[in-house]
Motif scaffolding. Sequence first.
Motif, PDB file in Angstrom:
ATOM      1  N   LEU A  28      12.438  -3.542  -2.741  1.00 51.13           N
ATOM      2  CA  LEU A  28      13.609  -4.411  -2.619  1.00 51.13           C
ATOM      3  C   LEU A  28      14.846  -3.718  -3.183  1.00 51.13           C
ATOM      4  O   LEU A  28      15.944  -3.824  -2.621  1.00 51.13           O
ATOM      5  N   LEU A  29      14.665  -2.990  -4.276  1.00 58.03           N
ATOM      6  CA  LEU A  29      15.785  -2.232  -4.837  1.00 58.03           C
ATOM      7  C   LEU A  29      16.204  -1.116  -3.879  1.00 58.03           C
ATOM      8  O   LEU A  29      17.404  -0.883  -3.669  1.00 58.03           O
ATOM      9  N   ASP A  30      15.219  -0.436  -3.290  1.00 61.32           N
ATOM     10  CA  ASP A  30      15.528   0.635  -2.341  1.00 61.32           C
ATOM     11  C   ASP A  30      16.237   0.089  -1.104  1.00 61.32           C
ATOM     12  O   ASP A  30      17.159   0.721  -0.570  1.00 61.32           O
ATOM     13  N   LEU A  31      15.815  -1.088  -0.643  1.00 57.66           N
ATOM     14  CA  LEU A  31      16.466  -1.704   0.514  1.00 57.66           C
ATOM     15  C   LEU A  31      17.898  -2.121   0.183  1.00 57.66           C
ATOM     16  O   LEU A  31      18.800  -2.004   1.028  1.00 57.66           O
ATOM     17  N   ALA A  32      18.107  -2.603  -1.039  1.00 59.17           N
ATOM     18  CA  ALA A  32      19.458  -2.987  -1.446  1.00 59.17           C
ATOM     19  C   ALA A  32      20.393  -1.785  -1.377  1.00 59.17           C
ATOM     20  O   ALA A  32      21.536  -1.884  -0.909  1.00 59.17           O
ATOM     21  N   ILE A  33      19.901  -0.629  -1.822  1.00 58.26           N
ATOM     22  CA  ILE A  33      20.699   0.599  -1.751  1.00 58.26           C
ATOM     23  C   ILE A  33      20.934   0.982  -0.294  1.00 58.26           C
ATOM     24  O   ILE A  33      22.036   1.375   0.095  1.00 58.26           O
ATOM     25  N   TRP A  34      19.889   0.854   0.519  1.00 59.63           N
ATOM     26  CA  TRP A  34      20.000   1.203   1.940  1.00 59.63           C
ATOM     27  C   TRP A  34      21.072   0.356   2.630  1.00 59.63           C
ATOM     28  O   TRP A  34      21.884   0.869   3.399  1.00 59.63           O
ATOM     29  N   TYR A  35      21.081  -0.953   2.330  1.00 63.81           N
ATOM     30  CA  TYR A  35      22.027  -1.850   2.991  1.00 63.81           C
ATOM     31  C   TYR A  35      23.466  -1.645   2.519  1.00 63.81           C
ATOM     32  O   TYR A  35      24.407  -2.078   3.187  1.00 63.81           O
ATOM     33  N   THR A  36      23.655  -1.017   1.374  1.00 59.46           N
ATOM     34  CA  THR A  36      25.018  -0.783   0.892  1.00 59.46           C
ATOM     35  C   THR A  36      25.615   0.500   1.450  1.00 59.46           C
ATOM     36  O   THR A  36      26.802   0.760   1.260  1.00 59.46           O
ATOM     37  N   GLN A  37      24.801   1.300   2.138  1.00 54.85           N
ATOM     38  CA  GLN A  37      25.322   2.527   2.734  1.00 54.85           C
ATOM     39  C   GLN A  37      26.190   2.191   3.942  1.00 54.85           C
ATOM     40  O   GLN A  37      25.994   1.167   4.596  1.00 54.85           O
ATOM     41  N   PRO A  38      27.146   3.056   4.255  1.00 56.27           N
ATOM     42  CA  PRO A  38      27.924   2.862   5.488  1.00 56.27           C
ATOM     43  C   PRO A  38      26.995   2.808   6.688  1.00 56.27           C
ATOM     44  O   PRO A  38      25.977   3.507   6.734  1.00 56.27           O
ATOM     45  N   ILE A  39      27.314   1.986   7.655  1.00 53.68           N
ATOM     46  CA  ILE A  39      26.436   1.773   8.804  1.00 53.68           C
ATOM     47  C   ILE A  39      26.094   3.069   9.518  1.00 53.68           C
ATOM     48  O   ILE A  39      24.954   3.307   9.893  1.00 53.68           O
ATOM     49  N   ASP A  40      27.063   3.945   9.702  1.00 57.05           N
ATOM     50  CA  ASP A  40      26.793   5.167  10.455  1.00 57.05           C
ATOM     51  C   ASP A  40      25.837   6.093   9.712  1.00 57.05           C
ATOM     52  O   ASP A  40      25.123   6.880  10.319  1.00 57.05           O
ATOM     53  N   GLU A  41      25.771   5.976   8.372  1.00 59.67           N
ATOM     54  CA  GLU A  41      24.857   6.812   7.606  1.00 59.67           C
ATOM     55  C   GLU A  41      23.483   6.161   7.477  1.00 59.67           C
ATOM     56  O   GLU A  41      22.463   6.828   7.501  1.00 59.67           O
ATOM     57  N   ALA A  42      23.446   4.848   7.352  1.00 59.82           N
ATOM     58  CA  ALA A  42      22.187   4.162   7.094  1.00 59.82           C
ATOM     59  C   ALA A  42      21.326   4.020   8.339  1.00 59.82           C
ATOM     60  O   ALA A  42      20.111   4.057   8.255  1.00 59.82           O
ATOM     61  N   LYS A  43      21.951   3.854   9.499  1.00 53.65           N
ATOM     62  CA  LYS A  43      21.172   3.493  10.675  1.00 53.65           C
ATOM     63  C   LYS A  43      21.038   4.600  11.703  1.00 53.65           C
ATOM     64  O   LYS A  43      20.232   4.489  12.610  1.00 53.65           O
ATOM     65  N   GLU A  44      21.805   5.645  11.595  1.00 53.89           N
ATOM     66  CA  GLU A  44      21.680   6.743  12.542  1.00 53.89           C
ATOM     67  C   GLU A  44      20.819   7.838  11.917  1.00 53.89           C
ATOM     68  O   GLU A  44      21.308   8.738  11.262  1.00 53.89           O
TER      69      GLU A  44
ATOM     70  N   TYR B  96       0.834  -1.208   0.000  1.00 61.55           N
ATOM     71  CA  TYR B  96       0.000   0.000   0.000  1.00 61.55           C
ATOM     72  C   TYR B  96       0.868   1.257   0.000  1.00 61.55           C
ATOM     73  O   TYR B  96       0.571   2.231  -0.699  1.00 61.55           O
ATOM     74  N   VAL B  97       1.934   1.245   0.783  1.00 68.76           N
ATOM     75  CA  VAL B  97       2.831   2.404   0.847  1.00 68.76           C
ATOM     76  C   VAL B  97       3.353   2.745  -0.541  1.00 68.76           C
ATOM     77  O   VAL B  97       3.331   3.904  -0.969  1.00 68.76           O
ATOM     78  N   TYR B  98       3.806   1.738  -1.277  1.00 65.90           N
ATOM     79  CA  TYR B  98       4.398   1.990  -2.590  1.00 65.90           C
ATOM     80  C   TYR B  98       3.343   2.274  -3.658  1.00 65.90           C
ATOM     81  O   TYR B  98       3.611   2.999  -4.615  1.00 65.90           O
ATOM     82  N   GLU B  99       2.155   1.727  -3.510  1.00 64.22           N
ATOM     83  CA  GLU B  99       1.093   1.995  -4.481  1.00 64.22           C
ATOM     84  C   GLU B  99       0.545   3.412  -4.350  1.00 64.22           C
ATOM     85  O   GLU B  99      -0.022   3.955  -5.297  1.00 64.22           O
ATOM     86  N   ASN B 100       0.713   4.009  -3.182  1.00 69.84           N
ATOM     87  CA  ASN B 100       0.103   5.305  -2.912  1.00 69.84           C
ATOM     88  C   ASN B 100       1.120   6.410  -2.653  1.00 69.84           C
ATOM     89  O   ASN B 100       0.829   7.387  -1.967  1.00 69.84           O
ATOM     90  N   SER B 101       2.304   6.255  -3.196  1.00 66.72           N
ATOM     91  CA  SER B 101       3.332   7.279  -3.034  1.00 66.72           C
ATOM     92  C   SER B 101       4.200   7.315  -4.284  1.00 66.72           C
ATOM     93  O   SER B 101       4.266   6.349  -5.040  1.00 66.72           O
ATOM     94  N   SER B 102       4.859   8.438  -4.486  1.00 64.55           N
ATOM     95  CA  SER B 102       5.723   8.588  -5.655  1.00 64.55           C
ATOM     96  C   SER B 102       7.154   8.177  -5.314  1.00 64.55           C
ATOM     97  O   SER B 102       7.487   7.884  -4.161  1.00 64.55           O
ATOM     98  N   GLU B 103       8.008   8.183  -6.300  1.00 64.25           N
ATOM     99  CA  GLU B 103       9.370   7.671  -6.152  1.00 64.25           C
ATOM    100  C   GLU B 103      10.153   8.384  -5.060  1.00 64.25           C
ATOM    101  O   GLU B 103      10.924   7.762  -4.331  1.00 64.25           O
ATOM    102  N   ASP B 104       9.964   9.699  -4.930  1.00 66.99           N
ATOM    103  CA  ASP B 104      10.727  10.477  -3.954  1.00 66.99           C
ATOM    104  C   ASP B 104       9.958  10.726  -2.659  1.00 66.99           C
ATOM    105  O   ASP B 104      10.317  11.604  -1.881  1.00 66.99           O
ATOM    106  N   SER B 105       8.929   9.957  -2.431  1.00 68.07           N
ATOM    107  CA  SER B 105       8.070  10.168  -1.272  1.00 68.07           C
ATOM    108  C   SER B 105       8.817  10.002   0.047  1.00 68.07           C
ATOM    109  O   SER B 105       9.597   9.066   0.234  1.00 68.07           O
ATOM    110  N   LYS B 106       8.541  10.909   0.977  1.00 70.12           N
ATOM    111  CA  LYS B 106       9.083  10.795   2.325  1.00 70.12           C
ATOM    112  C   LYS B 106       8.555   9.539   3.011  1.00 70.12           C
ATOM    113  O   LYS B 106       9.237   8.938   3.842  1.00 70.12           O
ATOM    114  N   LEU B 107       7.334   9.156   2.667  1.00 65.67           N
ATOM    115  CA  LEU B 107       6.742   7.960   3.264  1.00 65.67           C
ATOM    116  C   LEU B 107       7.523   6.713   2.862  1.00 65.67           C
ATOM    117  O   LEU B 107       7.807   5.848   3.694  1.00 65.67           O
TER     118      LEU B 107
END
Length: 252
Positions: A217-233, A176-187
């Motif tokens: 899944l593509l967005d998560l793949a990008i998220w997981y490739t970020q340095p830990i201090d940038e991705a999780k803080e 639902y989140v992805y069906e009701n938001s655009s590519e750059d959505s804050k949600l």
Amino acid sequence: MTDNTPSKIPDKRPASPAENGPRKRHKADPPDFSQADEVVTFLIGPFTEGATPKTFLVHKEIVCYHSPVLNAAFNSGFVEGQTQTYKLEDVNQGTFKLFVQWLYFQKLALAVFEEDYDSEEHITDQDMEVVTYQQLVELWVLSDRLGIPILQNFVLQTIRRISDKINRVPTIILAYVYENSSEDSKLRQFFVNEVGSHANESFFGPKYKSRYPHQMLLDLAIWYTQPIDEAKEYTVEDFFVLVETQDSSKWA
């Protein structure tokens, strides 16, 4: 019985003002209920055979104070202004009840925040968590449509509090989140971080893998490739909708 089935809005919709940049702050006089006899009607739910929309009556001044969209509609020469009635056929009744609750009190009474709440003891509580998440996400989408960034940000704060308390995110809401938001959505960005922060191996097992939109899944793949201090803080404020002021763009 209230229908909690997720409502659908066509995919690939244009980016909303909230996603394109800061929104201008809606200027209106705070409600003082000096015109308490003036109410407007909302018809919530589909107009189909066998289904009757639910009628909600809300004070006009409080609606017009919070939403520039509704203010324009109810004070126009169009059908909403002439009838003082606004139809929302694709909005869930439970979601709209939360909307009205926030209009009057700027807070939400949710069972998940009650002291004796423990979803580990009762499976029905876990089902309730899914409904709560779903309605909150729908409330974010509705407040985006009605031009209420303060409510959008409040919803994200509330979801974050729930995630911190129960330490999980119901994956069933992600489509639902992805069906009701655009590519750059804050949600979208918010939920990528929520899932990335709370996920474990079971999140991506055979039982749940179909719940993840391909783009997520593509967005998560990008998220997981970020340095830990940038991705999780990060803080929830990183995903707030900006409101434009005379001096600068600030959080709503």
